[in-house]
Design a protein around this motif. Structure first.
Motif, PDB file in Angstrom:
ATOM      1  N   ASN A 305       0.804  -1.228   0.000  1.00 44.23           N
ATOM      2  CA  ASN A 305       0.000   0.000   0.000  1.00 44.23           C
ATOM      3  C   ASN A 305       0.837   1.278   0.000  1.00 44.23           C
ATOM      4  OD1 ASN A 305      -2.451  -1.279  -0.162  1.00 44.23           O
ATOM      5  ND2 ASN A 305      -3.021  -0.962   1.974  1.00 44.23           N
ATOM      6  N   LYS A 306       1.954   1.282   0.710  1.00 46.22           N
ATOM      7  CA  LYS A 306       2.758   2.510   0.777  1.00 46.22           C
ATOM      8  C   LYS A 306       3.343   2.871  -0.585  1.00 46.22           C
ATOM      9  CE  LYS A 306       3.967   2.409   5.682  1.00 46.22           C
ATOM     10  NZ  LYS A 306       5.070   2.379   6.683  1.00 46.22           N
ATOM     11  N   PHE A 307       3.497   1.887  -1.458  1.00 46.43           N
ATOM     12  CA  PHE A 307       4.022   2.137  -2.801  1.00 46.43           C
ATOM     13  C   PHE A 307       2.926   2.577  -3.756  1.00 46.43           C
ATOM     14  CE2 PHE A 307       5.008   0.657  -7.108  1.00 46.43           C
ATOM     15  CZ  PHE A 307       6.251   1.225  -7.329  1.00 46.43           C
ATOM     16  N   GLY A 377      10.753   0.835  -6.151  1.00 49.76           N
ATOM     17  CA  GLY A 377      10.052  -0.273  -5.508  1.00 49.76           C
ATOM     18  C   GLY A 377      10.854  -1.558  -5.539  1.00 49.76           C
ATOM     19  N   GLU A 378      11.540  -1.814  -6.622  1.00 46.61           N
ATOM     20  CA  GLU A 378      12.351  -3.029  -6.738  1.00 46.61           C
ATOM     21  C   GLU A 378      13.568  -2.973  -5.822  1.00 46.61           C
ATOM     22  OE1 GLU A 378      12.978  -3.208 -10.925  1.00 46.61           O
ATOM     23  OE2 GLU A 378      11.013  -4.142 -11.314  1.00 46.61           O
ATOM     24  N   ARG A 379      14.143  -1.776  -5.645  1.00 45.06           N
ATOM     25  CA  ARG A 379      15.264  -1.657  -4.698  1.00 45.06           C
ATOM     26  C   ARG A 379      14.807  -1.947  -3.271  1.00 45.06           C
ATOM     27  NH1 ARG A 379      16.642   2.847  -7.908  1.00 45.06           N
ATOM     28  NH2 ARG A 379      15.844   4.328  -6.347  1.00 45.06           N
ATOM     29  N   THR A 384       9.326  -8.914  -4.484  1.00 43.33           N
ATOM     30  CA  THR A 384       9.470 -10.247  -3.887  1.00 43.33           C
ATOM     31  C   THR A 384       8.354 -10.569  -2.898  1.00 43.33           C
ATOM     32  OG1 THR A 384      10.835  -9.472  -2.029  1.00 43.33           O
ATOM     33  CG2 THR A 384      11.971 -10.008  -4.095  1.00 43.33           C
ATOM     34  N   ARG A 385       7.538  -9.571  -2.556  1.00 42.95           N
ATOM     35  CA  ARG A 385       6.416  -9.834  -1.650  1.00 42.95           C
ATOM     36  C   ARG A 385       5.416 -10.764  -2.333  1.00 42.95           C
ATOM     37  NH1 ARG A 385       4.667  -4.227   1.406  1.00 42.95           N
ATOM     38  NH2 ARG A 385       6.715  -3.740   2.347  1.00 42.95           N
ATOM     39  N   TYR A 386       4.745 -11.573  -1.518  1.00 41.49           N
ATOM     40  CA  TYR A 386       3.900 -12.632  -2.083  1.00 41.49           C
ATOM     41  C   TYR A 386       2.858 -12.091  -3.059  1.00 41.49           C
ATOM     42  CZ  TYR A 386       0.474 -16.331  -2.484  1.00 41.49           C
ATOM     43  OH  TYR A 386      -0.391 -17.264  -2.997  1.00 41.49           O
ATOM     44  N   ALA A 392       2.132 -10.710 -12.915  1.00 38.86           N
ATOM     45  CA  ALA A 392       3.109 -10.239 -13.887  1.00 38.86           C
ATOM     46  C   ALA A 392       2.478  -9.150 -14.753  1.00 38.86           C
ATOM     47  CB  ALA A 392       3.590 -11.407 -14.755  1.00 38.86           C
ATOM     48  N   PRO A 393       3.115  -7.978 -14.818  1.00 37.62           N
ATOM     49  CA  PRO A 393       4.262  -7.571 -13.998  1.00 37.62           C
ATOM     50  C   PRO A 393       3.850  -7.308 -12.550  1.00 37.62           C
ATOM     51  CG  PRO A 393       3.495  -5.722 -15.309  1.00 37.62           C
ATOM     52  CD  PRO A 393       2.684  -6.907 -15.748  1.00 37.62           C
ATOM     53  N   TRP A 394       4.809  -7.278 -11.667  1.00 36.41           N
ATOM     54  CA  TRP A 394       4.505  -7.191 -10.239  1.00 36.41           C
ATOM     55  C   TRP A 394       3.793  -5.888  -9.865  1.00 36.41           C
ATOM     56  CZ3 TRP A 394       6.169  -3.306  -7.014  1.00 36.41           C
ATOM     57  CH2 TRP A 394       7.215  -2.501  -7.463  1.00 36.41           C
TER      58      TRP A 394
END
Length: 548
Positions: A305-307, A377-379, A384-386, A392-394
């Motif tokens: 949610n924060k993203f 977000g990836e950094r 990797t969160r469930y 796809a895409p995440w």
């Protein structure tokens, strides 16, 4: 979601020990049976053994106790010796593992069970304990859910090991009255017991926790022909009740049976007049179950949610305007019953996360700002969160749509529907509501009334802090009056819920909604008082304060 690494060691082992005066009260009650065999399935450091020694009458009883922590088990044995109980066998092993074998026909049976079972969420139990908890349900042919807590299988196993006519008395979480995951336990106790009594305190008995607790007193039926009387409630304030005879207290409340024992026990907190009124209104032709007039769906599940929920500042910094959509998800975002452009702008002015990011482009089509935001977000390993890695895409969130009506999952005083005039999205802190055969504005206007508020208290659940929570299946059972001739000004209602005390708004709405059904002012007041009683109990508002 709560994670195991965030929990204290005390919480993970459920180690909140029983105050000695409560343990003595329980011991006095089971002592009346002159028990020869007593079980303490979670003895901790031996508080109940000390209490048994203090009240007397257990010197000849054979007592078996279980405690996983070896150091605590040694303390419990020492307390038993100091209390003059020569026949106490404390086992530093898992009670559930032992109980599974003894629940079979021919296993050990007890005259009395006392204790304070561990309060540990299923998700925090080691895998072996989780498997044993499931087996307890299976052996009793009960529906199992992984939302359960350790205290539920402990009580189930303890009751099954009680001989006919025996007594069980335990300090248990107050949520036994209303949580869905204890439904199998409530039904089992209703079927097995001659009489059930809950001692329900206004205060919290355990320091350092918001978890309310009650005393469960249960007497098992002596045989299949003995009538099950049902459940009685004894509200108490302070410690004065401990001076009473436990036997007199157990016999004092009038028991109620039927739908009360079969479902949630919250009904038992109401007086007979209010319960009868509730049943009467349930039969009214213009009162509907929510599921008959609307559909409930969870809000958008982002996985981060924060993203995905951001302020205008973040949108501007990364050039995310193309992907930003209005959203709300907290009570402070929508303090009334209307979410419109004015409310949305006020939220944005405060810097609230009023934007939901829905990325529907491939990265190659994105400008540099949005690409940088996704890389951020990836950094942070969000991919990797469930919930993110299974799509796809995440960063493309599924099931994105808005509805005319929203409803927050949790509420402080009473739930309300929100008329969503700007088509804002909602996350999984709220529900999306679609009506089937009623205008949205009419449903929002009629939803706020004493009957529906009382219905929400009876159907919902609450935890530490007293916030009311409703899941979809509970919302579907809410009672909604929809009089054809109700005159409700939705704008005035919005102003009222923002500026006036909730009980005043409900009282006025009772006149507008229930009055239009022909319900008398006296019955409206009775429904309102029923709601207030359950709300105050949930908030742990003292009757002493109310009497002042």
């Amino acid at each position: 979601m709560k994670f195991i690494e965030d929990q204290t060691a005390q919480k993970l082992r459920g180690g909140y020990y029983t105050p000695l005066d409560l343990a003595a009260f329980i011991s006095r009650w089971v002592r009346d049976l002159e028990p020869k065999r007593v079980l303490e399935p979670s003895c901790g450091n031996g508080a109940f053994f000390q209490a048994m020694g203090d009240v007397g009458g257990f010197g000849e009883a054979k007592v078996i106790g279980f405690e996983l922590d070896a150091a605590e088990a040694r303390k419990a044995s020492q307390k038993a010796n100091e209390a003059g109980l020569p026949n106490v066998d404390v086992r530093a092993s898992d009670f559930l593992a032992w109980a599974i074998g003894n629940m079979e026909e021919g296993g050990e049976r007890f005259d009395a069970v006392v204790g304070n079972p561990p309060f540990v969420r299923y998700q925090f139990l080691p895998p072996a304990f989780q498997a044993r908890a499931g087996r307890i349900f299976d052996q009793l042919d009960l529906k199992f859910t992984k939302h359960t807590n350790a205290w539920v299988p402990f009580i189930l196993a303890s009751m099954s090991l009680l001989r006919p006519g025996g007594r069980l008395a335990m300090v248990v979480p107050a949520e036994i009255i209303h949580v869905t995951h204890a439904q199998s336990l409530r039904r089992y106790l209703g079927k097995e017991c001659r009489r059930l009594v809950i001692v329900d305190p206004e205060e919290l008995w355990f320091d350092g926790t918001l978890q309310g607790a009650v005393i469960l007193m249960a007497e098992k039926r002596s045989g299949p022909r003995q009538k099950a009387e049902g459940l009685g409630m004894v509200p108490v304030r302070g410690r004065e009740f401990l001076r009473r005879s436990p036997a007199e207290l157990f016999a004092a409340p009038q028991s109620i049976n039927g739908k009360t024992v079969a479902g949630k026990w919250t009904r038992a907190l109401l007086d007979l007049e209010t319960r009868d009124l509730f049943d009467e209104l349930e039969r009214h032709p213009d009162v509907h179950r929510f599921e008959d007039i609307a559909r409930v769906d969870v809000g958008i599940v982002t996985g981060a949610n924060k993203f995905f929920l951001v302020s205008d500042e973040v949108v501007e910094t990364y050039g995310l305007g193309k992907y930003a959509h209005p959203m709300f998800g907290r009570s402070e975002h929508c303090p009334g019953v209307i979410y419109d452009q004015r409310q949305h702008a006020a939220n944005a002015e405060k810097g609230n996360p009023t934007n939901f990011l829905w990325f529907d482009d491939a990265p190659a089509k994105m400008k540099s700002g949005p690409r940088r935001y996704i890389e951020l977000g990836e950094r942070e390993s969000l991919h990797t969160r469930y919930k993110c890695r299974i799509r796809a895409p995440w960063y493309k969130v599924p099931s994105v749509y808005s509805t005319e009506i929203g409803m927050l999952k949790r509420s402080h005083n009473t739930p309300r529907l929100i008329l969503n005039r700007v088509g804002a999205y909602t996350t999984d802190t709220a529900y999306r509501i679609r009506t089937t055969d009623v205008a949205g504005e009419r449903l929002v206007g009629c939803f706020l009334n004493p009957l529906t508020a009382l219905s929400a208290e009876l159907e919902g659940r609450h935890y530490g802090g007293g916030v009311l929570e409703l899941i979809p299946s509970e919302i579907e059972r809410l009672m909604i009056p929809l009089p054809a001739n109700a005159d409700i000004d939705i704008e005035a209602l919005d102003t009222s819920i923002r500026t006036r005390p909730t009980h005043e708004t409900l009282e006025r709405q009772g006149n507008a909604v229930l009055g239009a059904l022909g319900i008398s002012a006296a019955k409206q007041a009775s429904a309102l008082e029923g709601w207030r009683k359950l709300r105050d109990r949930r908030h742990r508002t003292s009757t002493e304060a109310l009497d002042a």
